[in-house]
Design an enzyme around this catalytic site. Structure first.
Site, PDB file in Angstrom:
ATOM      1  N   GLY A 132       0.783  -1.234   0.000  1.00 16.74           N
ATOM      2  CA  GLY A 132       0.000   0.000   0.000  1.00 16.74           C
ATOM      3  C   GLY A 132       0.811   1.279   0.000  1.00 16.74           C
ATOM      4  O   GLY A 132       0.320   2.329   0.384  1.00 16.74           O
ATOM      5  N   LYS A 135       3.539   1.156  -4.946  1.00 17.22           N
ATOM      6  CA  LYS A 135       4.482   0.550  -5.886  1.00 17.22           C
ATOM      7  C   LYS A 135       3.788   0.238  -7.215  1.00 17.22           C
ATOM      8  O   LYS A 135       4.281   0.601  -8.274  1.00 17.22           O
ATOM      9  CB  LYS A 135       5.071  -0.735  -5.289  1.00 17.22           C
ATOM     10  CG  LYS A 135       5.825  -0.490  -3.995  1.00 17.22           C
ATOM     11  CD  LYS A 135       6.493  -1.739  -3.477  1.00 17.22           C
ATOM     12  CE  LYS A 135       5.529  -2.793  -2.979  1.00 17.22           C
ATOM     13  NZ  LYS A 135       4.716  -2.376  -1.813  1.00 17.22           N
ATOM     14  N   THR A 136       2.640  -0.425  -7.125  1.00 16.32           N
ATOM     15  CA  THR A 136       1.928  -0.776  -8.351  1.00 16.32           C
ATOM     16  C   THR A 136       1.470   0.474  -9.082  1.00 16.32           C
ATOM     17  O   THR A 136       1.587   0.563 -10.306  1.00 16.32           O
ATOM     18  CB  THR A 136       0.697  -1.634  -8.016  1.00 16.32           C
ATOM     19  OG1 THR A 136       1.106  -2.635  -7.096  1.00 16.32           O
ATOM     20  CG2 THR A 136       0.140  -2.267  -9.240  1.00 16.32           C
ATOM     21  N   SER A 453      18.317  -7.100  15.506  1.00 13.17           N
ATOM     22  CA  SER A 453      18.148  -5.766  16.084  1.00 13.17           C
ATOM     23  C   SER A 453      17.410  -5.760  17.424  1.00 13.17           C
ATOM     24  O   SER A 453      17.221  -4.711  18.021  1.00 13.17           O
ATOM     25  CB  SER A 453      17.446  -4.845  15.097  1.00 13.17           C
ATOM     26  OG  SER A 453      16.123  -5.242  14.950  1.00 13.17           O
ATOM     27  N   LYS A 496      10.851   2.209  11.643  1.00 10.05           N
ATOM     28  CA  LYS A 496      10.747   1.974  13.083  1.00 10.05           C
ATOM     29  C   LYS A 496      10.255   3.223  13.807  1.00 10.05           C
ATOM     30  O   LYS A 496       9.423   3.137  14.718  1.00 10.05           O
ATOM     31  CB  LYS A 496      12.099   1.530  13.635  1.00 10.05           C
ATOM     32  CG  LYS A 496      12.440   0.095  13.244  1.00 10.05           C
ATOM     33  CD  LYS A 496      13.802  -0.320  13.709  1.00 10.05           C
ATOM     34  CE  LYS A 496      14.058  -1.784  13.307  1.00 10.05           C
ATOM     35  NZ  LYS A 496      15.429  -2.202  13.575  1.00 10.05           N
TER      36      LYS A 496
HETATM   37  P1  ADP Z   1       1.492  -1.404  -3.412  1.00 12.63           P
HETATM   38  O1  ADP Z   1       1.634  -1.866  -4.819  1.00 12.63           O
HETATM   39  O2  ADP Z   1       2.738  -0.744  -2.878  1.00 12.63           O
HETATM   40  O3  ADP Z   1       0.963  -2.403  -2.454  1.00 12.63           O
HETATM   41  P2  ADP Z   1      -0.626   0.258  -4.466  1.00 12.63           P
HETATM   42  O4  ADP Z   1       0.059   0.935  -5.603  1.00 12.63           O
HETATM   43  O5  ADP Z   1      -1.538  -0.859  -4.771  1.00 12.63           O
HETATM   44  O6  ADP Z   1       0.463  -0.188  -3.402  1.00 12.63           O
HETATM   45  O7  ADP Z   1      -1.361   1.381  -3.629  1.00 12.63           O
HETATM   46  C1  ADP Z   1      -2.445   1.127  -2.770  1.00 12.63           C
HETATM   47  C2  ADP Z   1      -3.419   2.266  -2.819  1.00 12.63           C
HETATM   48  O8  ADP Z   1      -2.870   3.428  -2.216  1.00 12.63           O
HETATM   49  C3  ADP Z   1      -3.790   2.646  -4.227  1.00 12.63           C
HETATM   50  O9  ADP Z   1      -5.162   2.845  -4.229  1.00 12.63           O
HETATM   51  C4  ADP Z   1      -3.049   3.945  -4.490  1.00 12.63           C
HETATM   52  O10 ADP Z   1      -3.789   4.752  -5.335  1.00 12.63           O
HETATM   53  C5  ADP Z   1      -2.933   4.540  -3.103  1.00 12.63           C
HETATM   54  N1  ADP Z   1      -1.689   5.301  -2.967  1.00 12.63           N
HETATM   55  C6  ADP Z   1      -0.482   4.835  -2.558  1.00 12.63           C
HETATM   56  N2  ADP Z   1       0.435   5.819  -2.494  1.00 12.63           N
HETATM   57  C7  ADP Z   1      -0.191   6.948  -2.895  1.00 12.63           C
HETATM   58  C8  ADP Z   1       0.226   8.310  -3.050  1.00 12.63           C
HETATM   59  N3  ADP Z   1       1.478   8.700  -2.785  1.00 12.63           N
HETATM   60  N4  ADP Z   1      -0.684   9.183  -3.476  1.00 12.63           N
HETATM   61  C9  ADP Z   1      -1.949   8.802  -3.754  1.00 12.63           C
HETATM   62  N5  ADP Z   1      -2.418   7.552  -3.609  1.00 12.63           N
HETATM   63  C10 ADP Z   1      -1.551   6.623  -3.200  1.00 12.63           C
END
Ligand code: ADP
Length: 549
Positions: A132, A135-136, A453, A496
């Site tokens: 979350g 990354k995706t 750690s 942390k």
């Molecule tokens: P990951 O692939 O890292 O698990 P996702 O890309 O699926 O994360 O992101 C999860 C959700 O959080 C998505 O709905 C995304 O739009 C939102 N999100 C994450 N980072 C941001 C950001 N910096 N600004 C706006 N929305 C974000």
């Protein structure tokens, strides 16, 4: 490519004389067929033609042969479309009638450029961070910005090498591997290809996942990737691979070596607040058909959702809670439009989301003898853990529980040996262990824990136990302890500290040798925390953590 035969043969003649290998085509379809079969560095095309014009050819060719530079010829009347062609990715255009010197010069310049850039390759990126953290989403945005197709393949569910590399055709039901399959499905060979959760392949995998991934990701090898089903080499070098991982620490070294790791750290509270306000809430309102009602959330309400209903480094749960609120609101609206609140303030949260699930747990916990707070770094981001130590009559046994990994067990033994060897320094009876068993437990047993750690945290739990001084639970520690009592640096400082903030910790004890990292962190990450840097366990450190007996 030109639909006039004379122009075509003339150009062919001129360029062949310059030493290039040339193929010609009379129309777009024929040209595409040839582009598909051969390898071209430069495509020269007339802009105005029957059936398929130069621009259409340009678009199609860019997909099939991303490596080729495309140049157009155009009469004066079509300068506008030439500009459009440049915007769409053509490298150059020449106006008709073609001046031969200009043509020779341009082609020479382009092929020289090609020669220089032929071996240039971007690194394979690996986005590493808790769930979350976007990354995706960033991978998707990269694909959008490059105007390439995007595909995502989760490696977490893979059990078999054949899923990546295909089955040999001798098997009934043989299929190509997922990589080739996705490329076939997309119909292009230059997509942005996201290999999700690359750190989750491994257990129970038939064959060697690392070697297949190496072959796919290594630019030296992937220009002739061999899928067993296809049985002819396939060129993957046009694909932009992006891997994602929660933790890269356990990736095989040769694989890690090929990846350019980009950390995606967890968000601070104020970052989450901004993202919620500007992106998540408007998006969820839209998804639930509430956008037209002008519903707003107060700052305080957003903060309360973050603090009271989520405990995470990323934004997944926050978005889910906001979605829950939206669904409740939608239901209220359906029953009676006038009853729908337009300003969501913190007092409504109990009604919309139920009672708060998280509190600042350490601030409210009772200080005890033999219990200290530690900071750990897991694939979900930073977490706090409690280390408990108890002593009882026995025969010099050290009992360790809480699904601790090997390294962590060794840290516990080291901590105990250090204290036994330094008993005098801490005013302890040198024989304190003679007729005792000591038990160290780290609760939340379903989470496997490992890493060095926690050494410092365990040592302080033992010292609290042996001196009878209660430990302050709102002081959290992280540091590796050596047998000689030195405190070595630890990783994941930012995560942390964020975890410490979330849990309501007031003071954080970290190794002196992490000073530079701590110094470099933004203000929000350290807000509300007193960070104390230490290099050894001494009386001053004891007084920071332990209360008087
Ligand atoms: P990951 O692939 O890292 O698990 P996702 O890309 O699926 O994360 O992101 C999860 C959700 O959080 C998505 O709905 C995304 O739009 C939102 N999100 C994450 N980072 C941001 C950001 N910096 N600004 C706006 N929305 C974000």
């Amino acid at each position: 490519m030109d639909d006039e035969e004379i122009a075509r043969t003339n150009l062919e003649h001129i360029l062949k004389k310059e030493g290039y290998q040339v193929q010609t085509a009379a129309n777009g379809l024929e040209a595409l067929e040839k582009i598909r079969r051969g390898h071209f560095d430069l495509i020269l095309t007339d802009l105005k033609m029957d059936r398929m014009d130069g621009i259409q050819l340009l678009e199609a060719a860019k997909q099939i042969a991303p490596q080729a530079a495309i140049m157009l010829f155009t009469g004066y009347a079509t300068v506008d479309s030439a500009v459009e062609a440049l915007l769409k990715g053509a490298v150059h255009y020449l106006s008709k009638p073609i001046k031969l010197d200009e043509l020779r010069g341009t082609v020479r310049r382009l092929s020289e450029q090609k020669r220089l850039t032929r071996n240039l390759r971007g690194p394979v990126l690996c986005f590493s961070g808790p769930p979350g953290t976007g990354k995706t989403s960033i991978g998707q945005s990269i694909a959008e910005a490059l105007e390439r197709k995007f595909v995502r393949l989760s490696l977490a569910g893979l059990r078999d090498e054949a899923e990546l590399r295909g089955h040999r055709r001798t098997y009934v039901g043989a299929m190509p591997g997922r990589i080739i399959n996705e490329i076939r499905r997309l119909g292009v060979k230059n997509p942005v290809f996201m290999l999700d959760e690359i750190d989750k392949v491994g257990q129970g995998f038939k064959g060697d996942p690392a070697s297949v991934l190496l072959e796919i990701l290594d630019p030296e090898q992937n220009s002739h990737f061999l899928d067993h089903y296809l049985d002819v080499p396939f060129d993957l070098s046009g694909v932009m691979f992006i891997a994602t991982a929660n933790l890269v620490d356990y990736l095989p070294a040769p694989l890690l070596d090929r990846l350019e790791v980009i950390p995606f750290p967890g968000y601070s509270e104020s970052e989450k607040q901004q993202i919620a306000k500007n992106y998540l809430i408007p998006r969820q309102l839209e998804h639930h058909g509430l956008a037209h009602l002008g519903i707003e959330f107060t700052e305080r309400a957003i903060l309360d959702i973050i603090r009271g209903y989520t405990r995470e480094a990323g934004l997944r749960n926050l978005e889910r809670e906001i979605a829950t609120i939206c669904r409740r609101l939608a239901r209220i609206c359906l029953k009676d439009q006038d009853a729908c609140p337009t300003l969501i303030h913190e007092d409504l949260l109990d009604q919309l989301l139920g009672p708060r699930r998280f509190t600042h747990e350490v601030a409210e916990a009772q200080n005890r003898v033999g219990v200290t707070t530690g900071l750990v770094w897991t694939e979900f981001g930073g977490e706090i853990v409690f280390v408990e130590a108890a002593a009882m009559q026995g025969k010099k046994q050290l009992i360790l529980t809480g699904s601790l990994g090997n390294v962590l067990q060794e840290s516990a033994q080291t901590a105990l040996s250090y204290i036994r060897s330094q008993a005098k320094k801490f005013n302890l009876d040198p024989d304190f262990f003679a007729d005792k068993d000591i038990h160290i437990h780290i609760p939340a047993g379903s989470i496997p824990k490992d890493g060095p750690s926690a050494g410092l945290t365990i040592a302080l739990a033992l010292l609290s136990l042996l001196t009878g001084r209660p430990a302050r639970l709102d002081v959290a520690l992280s540091g590796e302890l050596t047998l000689s009592g030195r405190i070595l640096p630890v990783s994941g400082i930012r995560e942390k500290l964020l975890a410490a903030q979330r849990a309501g910790v007031r003071r954080v004890i970290l190794p002196q040798r992490n000073a530079v990292e701590v110094e470099g962190l933004e203000k929000e990450v350290k807000e509300g925390l007193e960070v104390v840097l230490v290099s050894e366990i001494d009386q001053a450190l004891l007084d920071q953590v332990l209360l008087p007996a």
